[in-house]
Each structure stands twice: as structure tokens, then as C-alpha cells.
Motif scaffolding. Structure first.
Motif, PDB file in Angstrom:
ATOM      1  N   THR A 110       0.857  -1.179   0.000  1.00  0.00           N
ATOM      2  CA  THR A 110       0.000   0.000   0.000  1.00  0.00           C
ATOM      3  C   THR A 110       0.898   1.235   0.000  1.00  0.00           C
ATOM      4  O   THR A 110       2.117   1.132  -0.060  1.00  0.00           O
ATOM      5  CB  THR A 110      -0.922   0.027   1.238  1.00  0.00           C
ATOM      6  OG1 THR A 110      -0.115   0.153   2.417  1.00  0.00           O
ATOM      7  CG2 THR A 110      -1.757  -1.247   1.323  1.00  0.00           C
ATOM      8  N   GLU A 111       0.290   2.378   0.087  1.00  0.00           N
ATOM      9  CA  GLU A 111       1.063   3.612   0.078  1.00  0.00           C
ATOM     10  C   GLU A 111       1.913   3.767   1.330  1.00  0.00           C
ATOM     11  O   GLU A 111       2.902   4.496   1.323  1.00  0.00           O
ATOM     12  CB  GLU A 111       0.126   4.823  -0.053  1.00  0.00           C
ATOM     13  CG  GLU A 111      -0.605   4.883  -1.387  1.00  0.00           C
ATOM     14  CD  GLU A 111      -1.528   6.085  -1.461  1.00  0.00           C
ATOM     15  OE1 GLU A 111      -1.590   6.834  -0.454  1.00  0.00           O
ATOM     16  OE2 GLU A 111      -2.164   6.286  -2.505  1.00  0.00           O
ATOM     17  N   THR A 112       1.537   3.105   2.419  1.00  0.00           N
ATOM     18  CA  THR A 112       2.230   3.305   3.690  1.00  0.00           C
ATOM     19  C   THR A 112       2.981   2.077   4.185  1.00  0.00           C
ATOM     20  O   THR A 112       3.944   2.216   4.949  1.00  0.00           O
ATOM     21  CB  THR A 112       1.226   3.732   4.776  1.00  0.00           C
ATOM     22  OG1 THR A 112       0.194   2.729   4.887  1.00  0.00           O
ATOM     23  CG2 THR A 112       0.582   5.068   4.425  1.00  0.00           C
ATOM     24  N   HIS A 113       2.559   0.863   3.793  1.00  0.00           N
ATOM     25  CA  HIS A 113       3.149  -0.351   4.352  1.00  0.00           C
ATOM     26  C   HIS A 113       3.355  -1.406   3.263  1.00  0.00           C
ATOM     27  O   HIS A 113       2.584  -1.475   2.294  1.00  0.00           O
ATOM     28  CB  HIS A 113       2.246  -0.947   5.448  1.00  0.00           C
ATOM     29  CG  HIS A 113       2.180  -0.120   6.699  1.00  0.00           C
ATOM     30  ND1 HIS A 113       1.363   0.989   6.808  1.00  0.00           N
ATOM     31  CD2 HIS A 113       2.821  -0.251   7.894  1.00  0.00           C
ATOM     32  CE1 HIS A 113       1.506   1.511   8.010  1.00  0.00           C
ATOM     33  NE2 HIS A 113       2.376   0.788   8.690  1.00  0.00           N
ATOM     34  N   ASP A 114       4.387  -2.221   3.469  1.00  0.00           N
ATOM     35  CA  ASP A 114       4.621  -3.405   2.637  1.00  0.00           C
ATOM     36  C   ASP A 114       4.519  -4.634   3.522  1.00  0.00           C
ATOM     37  O   ASP A 114       5.013  -4.640   4.657  1.00  0.00           O
ATOM     38  CB  ASP A 114       6.012  -3.369   1.996  1.00  0.00           C
ATOM     39  CG  ASP A 114       6.119  -2.293   0.918  1.00  0.00           C
ATOM     40  OD1 ASP A 114       5.074  -1.710   0.560  1.00  0.00           O
ATOM     41  OD2 ASP A 114       7.241  -2.033   0.471  1.00  0.00           O
TER      42      ASP A 114
END
Length: 614
Positions: free
Chosen positions: A582-586
Motif C-alpha cells: 500500500t502507500e504506507t506499508h509493505d
């Protein structure tokens, strides 16, 4: 807008009629104007339209700029409530003996508890995984302790363990569901209100308890805290119970009550050490009710309860390190200086939701200082002093600390509401010429001048709450569901897919809700990775990388901040495969768990939309 001119003319005309006309006509005009303005505002007036009578305040009071709609509602409500108060004095001014307040405590407590439990079920807080901002820390700790009590000694935790121990035990007995921690929180809230009722049995009736309850909810920042699983509300609630144990109307408390108070205070401190802000309230309560000498004699039995209980709770805790409980926070105070939060701290107290609580609380403070006898009032004043002292040393000062002020100010506000109700009834009794009021006797028109403040105090407090206070509740209740955006459905389903095959899953704190729902736990050394732990230097980038490498979680959910370390990113890419982004987490899974030659699309294509692809 042309129709706004009619609002201004209506207000001025109503004021002129009230000032010049006989009381009976003035009361009717007040009531009618308030009812018309409330109804017309609700049906025809656009939200946010400026009120002519308040337009000049916009430049001077920043909190009025948030929205004009609550202020228009407050003004209309003031007309209505003031008119009703005057009608009460005129037509219901018959002599009545005050009921003993003790008889009003039970129905008042019943109404308050019904209010809180109704909100708990009506808002669905009992099934929401994330309600408070720190629920993502607390729920994984409870699950870890329920699953791995034998490994808890190696777990890092910068907060006391008692709250986690209780809820972990409930999960082991009743199931790993969020309902049980939420019910324990509501049990703590109920105990708090019972303690308030006991302390205020001579000063708080139905009006005072309900007033304190609605003022307690008049802050969108603190409303979700009462229904969360966070430590602060439970610790402060049981600290209030400790004060209630010290109060005995008509005489000194028995020795067992004093000892019990020390035990309960030790339990509150072992939930969160900030329960100490309520300790000055105990001192003020004892000194005001029994005198300093009696208080000194009570110190020994109180310590006889506090010290053994505190030691026992420390002994049953998986670990107890003052360096973690206090040292980390103190070191973070010097390195985690967040100027933005310090500025916002004062902005929080200037929000419109604090206006009814602040006005009512200051009125209650004046009552306590003037009368010098209410037990509940002196306890609230002492706690307020403790909160002010903590405000001076706590940096950064987080928004949840508002609760330390909200509790004593709401209780003092409840005292003000109760006194305003009594004053209104007193005016009704003396409003008739020739002694006690009676049906059919002539009215003394001088009551409007002599009892002006007494008559308008309760309508003014009610109008302030109906305006900005009720608006804050309307904003606070939906916030209990807004935290669910942190739970990513695709990542949650992948976690549940891998859960039976893994032992450890580590993720940044924001992913605590979905890790709890998936039933997976982090390694004990990485149970709590808070901003304070990183800022204090207890956990630097190198040590953080070493802990992840040594514990080797099968699944990692790392934020962009975590992956900013080149050495950690290189090791993760060599050992794991990214399966969700996602834009914040992998989300990374160790390659040994993946089928030979599997690629991202082979796992669960239905889970990975365009925003979640590689």
C-alpha cells in the motif's frame, strides 16, 4: 442573506419586550422566540450561517470560527430555556421541601450508567477492534500474554502490566475477542460513576450527575477513550474509586476502608502510572473532611495497603523495570520534543467543546472555594491541581491527557448544575409576595431583578451544552469507528491465510488491529515498538534491525519509515517476498512459506486491486 436580518430583528425585539413588558408577557415572548428560532433554524437556515448577534465575536474568539451552527443552536436554546425557567418560577412556585440528595443519587446514577452503556451498545463499540488511538498497542499485548504467558518475561513493555494481565486472563477464559476488554473498560467506567455518586451523595443529585455525565462527553477527543481499551481511562477511574473508599459521611473512615483505598490506588498505578495525578485529590479530600491531623494518622494504614499491594502487583507482573516505566519516558521527553503537539495542546483547550465544561467547571470551583465543604468538590480540585502539575512536566503532551482535566472539570460542572437547579427552585419558593409561594397568590414582580442570576444560570449552562457541547458529542461518537481505516481488508485476509503456518508476525504499531483480528503475535522483544522507545535511544536503528533479524518473524509488515534503513531493506529483500503493498506499508512473507516459483498474482488475486499491486 436577507432572512438573517429577520433573525437579528427578532432577537432585538424579544430583548426589548422582556425588558419593558410585565413578567408574564416577557416569559411568553422568551419561550416563544426560543422555540421559533430553534425550529426555524433546524428547517430552513443553512448550517454555518453567521448569527447577527455573534458576528463581532468571530474576530476575537478563535473557537467560534469552527462552525456557526452550534452557536445559533445555543442562542436559540438560551431563549427557550430562559423562558421555561421563568415559567417554572411563575407558575410552579409552590413551596417544596428539598429531597435529601442521597435519595436522588440512586436514580441519577441509574440514568448516567444507562447513558454510557447505551452509547456503548448503540455505537457498536463492543465489536470495533480500534476505538482509541492506542488500542493498536494494547490489544496485541493482551493477545500475546494470553497465548504466550511463558515468554512474557522477555517481552518489552514501557507500561505497567496489570491492565494487560486482567484482560489476557479474560481472553484465555472467555475467548480471544475484543468484547471482553471493552466490557472490562465499561466495568471500570461504571465503578468510576459509582464512586462519584458516593463522594457526591450530599451535593450531587439527578441534575448534578447528569450534568457531569454530559459534560464528560462534551469533547470529541475524549469521548472514544471511555469506550476504548486504553490504560488512561481505567487507571483514572480506579484512582477515583480509591478516593471513594476514604469517604464516610458523618465520621472518620474505618481502618479497613483506608487500607482498601491504598490497595485500589496501587492497582490504579499498576494500570498506568499517570493515575498519580489523582493523588492530590485524595489529600484534598482527607484534609477538607477530617483535618490535617486525622489525615496524618490515616497515612500509616493507607501505606500499609498501598505498599504491599504495589509490591504484589510488581511481583506477578512478567517484568518490572523502572528504566522502562519511567526512564524511557523521561529520556524521550528530551529528544521527542514535538513543538507542533505543544502548540496543539493549547489549541485543544480552546475548542468549542471545552466551553461548556470550562464555564460550568469554573462555576463549580467557585462554589467549592466559597462553601469549603463538598467532599466531591475538594477531590476534583485536588485532581485538577495534579493534572496541572503533570501538564508542566509532560512533553510531548498527548491529546488523551485531556481526560485528566475533563474528569475534575466535569465533576465541578456537575456541582454547578446542581446548585443552579437548587437556586431555580429557591427562586420559585420566594417568588410570591407574602412568604411561601402558593397557588393563586399575587406575584412579586421584583423577583426578576433579585433572582436574575439564579434564574438564568441553569438555562445558560444548558444552552452552552446544547450548542457547542452537543456538537462535540456528535463529532466524537463517529470517531469511534474512524479508526477502522487502519485495518486493511486485503492485508487482513492474507494474514489469516498465513496465520496457521507462522509463529511470529511483526508489524508497525498501526497494524496492531489487523494482527489482533488475524490472531498472530509479534516476537516478545518487539511487542511494543513505540515512538518513545525509539526517541529515548533504547532502540536505535541498528538494534531494531538486529532484533528483527534474530527473531526472524515469518511475516513482516513494515512502514516506509522502517524501510528507510538500507541495511534492513537489503536483508528483507534477500529473505522475504513482498506479497502486499500500500502507500504506507509493505507486507513481506518469508520465501519458505511460498509455493515454489510463486509470484504475487498466484497468492490471492482477488485481494489485490490496482492500489495494492506491485
Amino acid at each position: 442573506m436577507p432572512h438573517l436580518q429577520w433573525v437579528g430583528w427578532a432577537e432585538m425585539a424579544a430583548g426589548a419586550v422582556v425588558a419593558l413588558a410585565p413578567p408574564a408577557i416577557g416569559m411568553g415572548v422568551l419561550t416563544g422566540t426560543g422555540a421559533v428560532l430553534l425550529g426555524w433554524r433546524g428547517w430552513f437556515l443553512e448550517a454555518g450561517a453567521p448569527c447577527p448577534c455573534l458576528a463581532g465575536l468571530r474576530q476575537r474568539l478563535g473557537f467560534t470560527a469552527q462552525s456557526w451552527d452550534p452557536w445559533m443552536r445555543a442562542l436559540a436554546a438560551w431563549f427557550l430555556m430562559a423562558g421555561l425557567a421563568c415559567m417554572f418560577v411563575l407558575w410552579m412556585g409552590r413551596e417544596r421541601c428539598r429531597k435529601p440528595v442521597a435519595r436522588e443519587v440512586v436514580p441519577g446514577l441509574g440514568m448516567v450508567l444507562f447513558l454510557f452503556w447505551s452509547l456503548f451498545w448503540w455505537t457498536g463499540a463492543y465489536r470495533e477492534v480500534l476505538v482509541g488511538v492506542d488500542d493498536c498497542f494494547e490489544l496485541p499485548k493482551m493477545l500475546f500474554l494470553a497465548r504466550h504467558p511463558d515468554l512474557a518475561r522477555a517481552a518489552y513493555n514501557d507500561q505497567p502490566w496489570l491492565h494487560t494481565l486482567i484482560n489476557a486472563r479474560l481472553m484465555r477464559w472467555l475467548g480471544e475477542e475484543v468484547l471482553w476488554p471493552r466490557l472490562f473498560q465499561m466495568f471500570s467506567v461504571s465503578a468510576f460513576w459509582m464512586a462519584v455518586g458516593w463522594l457526591g451523595q450530599r451535593q450531587l443529585g439527578v441534575a448534578g450527575l447528569l450534568g457531569a455525565a454530559v459534560l464528560m462527553l462534551s469533547n470529541q477527543e475524549t469521548v472514544p477513550l471511555w469506550f476504548s481499551v486504553m490504560l488512561e481511562p481505567a487507571a483514572l477511574a480506579w484512582a477515583c474509586v480509591s478516593a471513594a473508599c476514604l469517604y464516610r459521611p458523618g465520621g472518620l473512615p474505618r481502618h479497613w476502608q483506608v487500607v482498601l483505598s491504598g490497595v485500589v490506588m496501587a492497582a490504579a498505578a499498576h494500570m498506568k502510572l499517570t493515575a498519580a495525578v489523582a493523588a492530590p485529590g485524595l489529600v484534598a479530600l482527607v484534609a477538607s473532611q477530617y483535618g490535617w491531623m486525622a489525615g496524618i494518622r490515616m497515612l500509616l494504614p493507607w501505606m500499609a495497603g498501598f505498599l504491599p499491594a504495589f509490591g504484589l502487583f510488581a511481583f506477578i507482573s512478567p517484568n518490572f523495570h523502572w528504566g522502562w516505566l519511567l526512564g524511557v519516558h523521561w529520556e524521550a521527553r528530551h529528544t521527542l520534543t514535538v513543538e507542533v503537539l505543544d502548540v496543539e495542546m493549547w489549541g485543544l483547550f480552546l475548542r468549542s467543546g471545552w466551553l461548556p465544561t470550562g464555564v460550568a467547571g469554573l462555576a463549580g470551583l467557585w462554589i467549592v472555594l466559597r462553601r469549603r465543604d463538598p467532599a466531591i468538590g475538594w477531590w476534583a480540585v485536588g485532581m485538577l491541581c495534579g493534572a496541572l502539575a503533570f501538564l508542566g512536566i509532560a512533553r510531548p503532551w498527548w491529546p488523551m491527557y485531556q481526560l485528566q482535566f475533563q474528569i475534575p472539570m466535569a465533576v465541578l460542572g456537575g456541582l454547578a448544575v446542581q446548585q443552579a437547579w437548587w437556586n431555580l427552585r429557591d427562586v420559585a419558593v420566594v417568588a410570591v409576595r407574602g412568604g411561601p409561594a402558593g397557588v393563586g397568590r399575587p406575584v412579586d414582580t421584583r423577583w426578576l431583578a433579585s433572582g436574575f442570576v439564579k434564574v438564568l444560570a441553569l438555562p445558560t449552562l444548558a444552552a452552552l451544552w446544547i450548542g457547542p457541547g452537543a456538537a462535540e458529542i456528535g463529532l466524537g461518537l463517529p470517531r469511534m469507528r474512524e479508526m477502522t481505516w487502519l485495518v486493511n481488508p486485503g492485508r487482513l485476509e492474507l494474514l489469516r491465510l498465513f496465520a496457521p503456518k507462522v509463529r511470529w508476525v511483526y508489524g508497525s504499531p498501526e497494524t496492531g488491529g489487523e494482527r489482533f483480528l488475524a490472531g498472530v503475535c509479534p516476537p516478545p522483544e518487539l511487542l511494543v515498538v513505540s515512538g518513545k522507545r525509539l526517541a529515548s535511544g533504547t532502540l536505535d536503528a541498528r538494534r531494531y534491525r538486529e532484533l528483527i533479524q534474530s527473531s526472524r518473524p515469518e511475516v513482516l509488515i513494515l512502514s516506509r519509515r522502517d524501510l528507510a534503513d538500507p541495511a534492513l531493506l537489503a536483508w528483507v529483500r534477500d529473505t522475504y517476498e513482498c506479497v502486499h503493498r500500500t502507500e504506507t506499508h509493505d507486507m513481506w512473507v518469508v520465501r519458505s512459506l511460498l509455493p515454489q516459483g510463486a509470484v504475487l498474482q498466484d497468492l490471492r488475486p482477488s485481494l489485490l486491486g490496482p492500489s495494492h499491486g506491485m
